[in-house]
Design a protein around this motif. Structure first.
Motif, mmCIF file in Angstrom:
data_model
loop_
_atom_site.group_PDB
_atom_site.id
_atom_site.type_symbol
_atom_site.label_atom_id
_atom_site.label_comp_id
_atom_site.label_asym_id
_atom_site.label_seq_id
_atom_site.Cartn_x
_atom_site.Cartn_y
_atom_site.Cartn_z
ATOM 1 N N MET A 176 0.827 -1.208 0.000
ATOM 2 C CA MET A 176 0.000 0.000 0.000
ATOM 3 C C MET A 176 0.860 1.256 0.000
ATOM 4 O O MET A 176 0.641 2.183 -0.783
ATOM 5 N N LEU A 177 1.880 1.292 0.856
ATOM 6 C CA LEU A 177 2.721 2.480 0.987
ATOM 7 C C LEU A 177 3.571 2.729 -0.257
ATOM 8 O O LEU A 177 3.894 3.885 -0.576
ATOM 9 N N LYS A 178 3.913 1.669 -0.954
ATOM 10 C CA LYS A 178 4.715 1.835 -2.174
ATOM 11 C C LYS A 178 3.977 2.687 -3.194
ATOM 12 O O LYS A 178 4.587 3.438 -3.961
ATOM 13 N N LEU A 179 2.655 2.611 -3.197
ATOM 14 C CA LEU A 179 1.861 3.410 -4.124
ATOM 15 C C LEU A 179 1.913 4.900 -3.772
ATOM 16 O O LEU A 179 1.606 5.746 -4.609
ATOM 17 N N PHE A 180 2.307 5.207 -2.531
ATOM 18 C CA PHE A 180 2.480 6.600 -2.114
ATOM 19 C C PHE A 180 3.943 7.034 -2.216
ATOM 20 O O PHE A 180 4.319 8.082 -1.708
ATOM 21 N N GLY A 181 4.764 6.190 -2.848
ATOM 22 C CA GLY A 181 6.171 6.532 -3.022
ATOM 23 C C GLY A 181 7.033 6.256 -1.808
ATOM 24 O O GLY A 181 8.158 6.751 -1.712
ATOM 25 N N ARG A 182 6.528 5.445 -0.874
ATOM 26 C CA ARG A 182 7.288 5.125 0.336
ATOM 27 C C ARG A 182 7.671 3.651 0.335
ATOM 28 O O ARG A 182 6.853 2.787 0.007
ATOM 29 N N GLU A 183 8.897 3.361 0.706
ATOM 30 C CA GLU A 183 9.358 1.974 0.812
ATOM 31 C C GLU A 183 10.052 1.784 2.160
ATOM 32 O O GLU A 183 11.279 1.718 2.243
ATOM 33 N N PRO A 184 9.284 1.717 3.233
ATOM 34 C CA PRO A 184 9.862 1.591 4.576
ATOM 35 C C PRO A 184 10.540 0.235 4.781
ATOM 36 O O PRO A 184 10.145 -0.771 4.178
ATOM 37 N N LYS A 185 11.536 0.228 5.652
ATOM 38 C CA LYS A 185 12.198 -1.035 5.995
ATOM 39 C C LYS A 185 11.299 -1.894 6.877
ATOM 40 O O LYS A 185 11.261 -3.105 6.731
ATOM 41 N N ARG A 186 10.606 -1.260 7.814
ATOM 42 C CA ARG A 186 9.748 -2.006 8.733
ATOM 43 C C ARG A 186 8.388 -1.334 8.869
ATOM 44 O O ARG A 186 8.301 -0.114 8.943
ATOM 45 N N PHE A 472 -5.598 -3.599 3.088
ATOM 46 C CA PHE A 472 -4.437 -3.061 2.374
ATOM 47 C C PHE A 472 -4.214 -3.828 1.071
ATOM 48 O O PHE A 472 -3.852 -3.244 0.043
ATOM 49 N N ASP A 473 -4.419 -5.138 1.137
ATOM 50 C CA ASP A 473 -4.288 -5.989 -0.055
ATOM 51 C C ASP A 473 -5.300 -5.555 -1.120
ATOM 52 O O ASP A 473 -4.963 -5.411 -2.309
ATOM 53 N N LYS A 474 -6.538 -5.323 -0.704
ATOM 54 C CA LYS A 474 -7.573 -4.896 -1.651
ATOM 55 C C LYS A 474 -7.206 -3.559 -2.298
ATOM 56 O O LYS A 474 -7.357 -3.393 -3.513
ATOM 57 N N THR A 477 -4.126 -4.106 -4.668
ATOM 58 C CA THR A 477 -4.498 -4.890 -5.851
ATOM 59 C C THR A 477 -5.293 -4.043 -6.842
ATOM 60 O O THR A 477 -5.100 -4.133 -8.055
ATOM 61 N N GLU A 478 -6.176 -3.186 -6.319
ATOM 62 C CA GLU A 478 -7.022 -2.369 -7.187
ATOM 63 C C GLU A 478 -6.264 -1.207 -7.821
ATOM 64 O O GLU A 478 -6.571 -0.791 -8.937
ATOM 65 N N LEU A 479 -5.235 -0.684 -7.123
ATOM 66 C CA LEU A 479 -4.590 0.538 -7.608
ATOM 67 C C LEU A 479 -3.159 0.356 -8.116
ATOM 68 O O LEU A 479 -2.561 1.310 -8.597
ATOM 69 N N GLU A 480 -2.610 -0.844 -8.013
ATOM 70 C CA GLU A 480 -1.217 -1.038 -8.417
ATOM 71 C C GLU A 480 -0.970 -0.726 -9.896
ATOM 72 O O GLU A 480 0.134 -0.346 -10.272
ATOM 73 N N HIS A 481 -1.984 -0.899 -10.730
ATOM 74 C CA HIS A 481 -1.792 -0.688 -12.171
ATOM 75 C C HIS A 481 -2.416 0.621 -12.655
ATOM 76 O O HIS A 481 -2.518 0.854 -13.858
ATOM 77 N N VAL A 482 -2.827 1.478 -11.698
ATOM 78 C CA VAL A 482 -3.389 2.773 -12.068
ATOM 79 C C VAL A 482 -2.252 3.722 -12.439
ATOM 80 O O VAL A 482 -1.238 3.796 -11.732
#
Length: 696
Positions: A176-186, A472-474, A477-482
């Motif tokens: 979910m956070l990756k879609l906001f440009g964030r890639e946290p370690k934990r 978060f999965d939903k 899954t729905e927005l990853e290809h937007v």
């Protein structure tokens, strides 16, 4: 400057990160941190070095034994102590501890609740080191937090599903956070468990078989004074209790349990301990330690600590609030910011929580279901058994505006003028507190208030983590290809759609009102008033599928928990019944008969000299009728308990207890309690509520 005592001793009995850095070679420490922080599997060579350092540290702190400290399905903790000592063959010994001993233990799995996963002859089970929860020393024993599994790998404990659920929610939150440009370690969930409990004199506790055997008073008439004057809540703490609380703080701080707040609670002799937030699995470990210390240390002060949800009728029982939040690299994802309507990431997390609670309200209700908690939920001392979400004055308009598609601007924090020049003006919080709400937003976290005081909080957090992971999965899954330029609009649409679909769960009103259950039924919200009502939801196909999908529990593990929970309910009530029968037959009836006989002798003596003694005669008649009612109640309860025990299906047994045995218990209690108000205290065999709740 010298350190103060608290700073010096805090965490002194914990094998902390600082201890690891000091005692482990740098490469070993780095590898261990990767295990703790990143979920890497530990290598046996690393485990050997850690075990050696841990053993040396433990010996320096006076430990002679070690134990794998785990949480079976009983909900409490278990431990088996092994010495570090190993004979050398020449009359001397070596103190040793290997990586293998650190990583794996082998308790008897058939002697713990398994819900059918283990037969009596299938005894082998394993405890497996949990490196994310630090080792500590308790009573000169090195305690190593562990998971507990069967020989064939099924989870037999509370911790394993919790750790799996933490993996699930972290995995989906990162998507979910990756879609906001964030890639946290934990990404971790955090919990702050508020623990309520009662303190009474140890001598009163020991004189009450019902408290000793069941944790609650099965008999007792209403005290002359309860909590109606409301003077105990936040009142001055008795010196004896304050000394006890100081010792609890000292001992918990040595174990790095961040005990922060302590105060008198609403009911007489009731108190609360609240810690600072920690990662969920560690917070639950620490809460179990706190519960153990509360009970142990009370005896040092001539007190008994009662952690049952309802030790006394007529006054509030005890709960345990589960303050839940989620953080990415230390940043709280439930922090609204100054303009929550502009904080899209927060709105996604909020909508996910609301949907998670609505879709799995039945499971959340189940996680707090127990014979003890059935006495609290639905009364005006705890949230109702109906799960709902409270958002508060700041967030509710935002949510309403989002659903309506209309603009909304948050107001700035409102200043409160107290009208006294010498007092500083303060700012009003953006959310009020709703103590009637089961699941309330309280500024930057949700407070799940339905939990019972003696329960292990793993169960509700397993469900919360898994249900939020699903949402978060939903979203991902729905927005990853937007496309990126359409993401904001698409995310807002997802939030709006999700809130509309689950708005029925949002309720900011009075959960104690008579109108709310009627309104909740119209909304289609479940209202499971008792544990037997809630139990079947655990094995609904869609709930089994939820746990399976996110790797939290397998179907056999889910079904085993259903059986274990059903059996525990019946076992607890059977113990209560047998205790009631014993006390009624061996304590109350002889006392009442003795008082009635002495009174009758007095009546006869007075009659010989021509005194009628009408009042005494009437009292003897009442006492005789009371003894008859108790005798009838004993026979009825014994028969109904036998009928319940004769059933084979666990659900049928529990239903029988709910429908016939518990009403029979209430009838017998009423018969005994009616005698307490007329029998002299010199004859009454146990301490009464007046003396137990209002001691000095």
């Amino acid at each position: 400057m010298a350190k103060d005592k608290v700073t010096e001793e805090y965490g002194s009995l914990v094998f902390t990160d600082a201890d690891m850095q000091e005692r482990l070679p740098k490469p070993t420490y780095k590898e261990l941190r990767k295990v703790i922080d990143g979920g890497k599997t530990i290598d046996i060579s690393i485990a050997n070095e850690v075990a050696h350092a841990m053993k040396d540290w433990a010996l320096e702190h006076g430990a002679t034994h070690y134990t794998h400290w785990f949480q079976p399905l009983t909900g409490i903790t278990s431990e088996k102590h092994d010495s570090f000592m190993n004979p050398t063959g020449d009359g001397t010994i070596l103190m040793s501890f290997s990586g293998k001993e650190l990583v794996k233990g082998e308790p008897d799995a058939s002697s713990f609740p398994s819900g059918g996963l283990r037969a009596t002859f299938e005894a082998r089970g394993y405890t497996v080191w949990d490196p994310t929860s630090p080792a500590f020393i308790k009573d000169e024993v090195l305690c190593i937090p562990t998971a507990f599994i069967s020989y064939t790998g099924e989870a037999l404990d509370k911790k394993t599903p919790l750790l799996r659920s933490e993996v699930a929610v972290e995995t989906q939150a990162k998507r979910m956070l990756k879609l906001f440009g964030r890639e946290p370690k934990r990404v971790i969930t955090t919990v702050g468990p508020e623990q309520e409990y009662f303190l009474i004199k140890e001598e009163d506790y020991e004189a009450r078989p019902d408290l000793v055997l069941t944790g609650r008073t099965l008999f007792g008439c209403e005290p002359a004074k309860g909590q109606e004057l409301e003077e105990h809540y936040f009142g001055a703490i008795r010196p004896t209790v304050n000394n006890f609380m100081k010792e609890v703080d000292d001992e918990l701080w040595k174990l790095a349990v961040p005990a922060k707040t302590k105060h008198n609670e609403v009911a007489p002799s009731q108190h609360e301990l609240a810690p600072i937030f920690e990662q969920a699995s560690l917070a639950i470990d620490d809460n179990l330690l706190a519960m153990e210390k509360l009970k142990l240390l009370a005896t040092h002060h001539g007190l008994a600590c009662l952690e049952h949800e309802k030790p006394f009728e007529y006054v509030n029982g005890s709960g345990k609030h589960d303050n839940w939040s989620i953080a990415a690299d230390g940043k709280n994802l439930l922090e609204p910011g100054s303009n929550p309507e502009d904080n899209l990431q927060f709105l996604v997390v909020l909508a996910s929580l609301i949907a998670a609670v609505d879709e799995h309200a039945d499971l959340l209700r189940l996680t707090v279901a127990s014979a003890g908690n059935d006495h609290r939920l639905g009364a005006n001392e705890a949230p109702p058994a109906i799960v709902s979400v409270f958002l508060g004055d700041e967030l509710e308009p935002v949510v309403e505006a989002l659903m309506a598609g209309s603009p909304f601007k948050s107001g700035s924090a409102e200043q409160i003028d107290l009208g006294v020049p010498t007092l500083p003006n303060i700012f009003r919080d953006n959310t009020d507190r709703n103590r009637t709400s089961p699941f309330a937003f309280t500024g930057n976290k949700f407070e799940f208030r339905m939990c019972g005081s003696q329960q292990n909080l793993s169960d509700p957090n397993v469900v919360l983590n898994t249900a939020v992971a699903e949402q978060f999965d939903k979203f991902a899954t729905e927005l990853e290809h937007v496309p990126a330029d359409n993401f904001v609009e698409s995310a807002l649409n997802w939030v709006r759609k999700t809130l509309k679909a689950h708005k029925r769960i949002i309720f900011n009103g009075n959960g104690y009102s008579d109108e709310w259950p009627i309104e909740a039924e119209k909304r289609g919200l479940p209202n499971m008033k008792t544990t037997p009502d809630a139990l079947p939801v655990l094995i609904k196909p869609e709930n089994i599928q939820l746990f399976q999908k996110y790797g939290v529990l397998t179907e056999p593990e889910v079904r085993a928990r259903y059986i274990a929970k059903a059996e525990q309910y019946a076992k607890l009530l059977n113990i209560e019944v047998k205790t009631m029968l014993y006390m009624a037959r061996d304590m109350y009836m002889p006392a009442i008969i003795s008082f009635a006989s002495d009174l009758a002798t007095g009546v006869a003596t007075k009659a010989e000299i021509g005194i009628d003694a009408k009042a005494e005669k009437a009292l003897v008649a009442k006492l005789t009728a009371g003894v008859d009612a108790i005798a009838a109640g004993i026979d009825d309860l014994e028969a109904k308990n036998a009928a319940a025990q004769a059933k084979e299906d666990p659900q049928a047994v529990d239903d029988e207890y709910r429908d016939t045995v518990i009403p029979a218990m209430e009838t017998l209690r009423a018969a005994v309690d009616s005698m307490e108000v007329i029998v002299s205290t010199d004859y009454w065999p146990v301490p009464n509520y007046n003396s137990m709740l209002f001691w000095v």
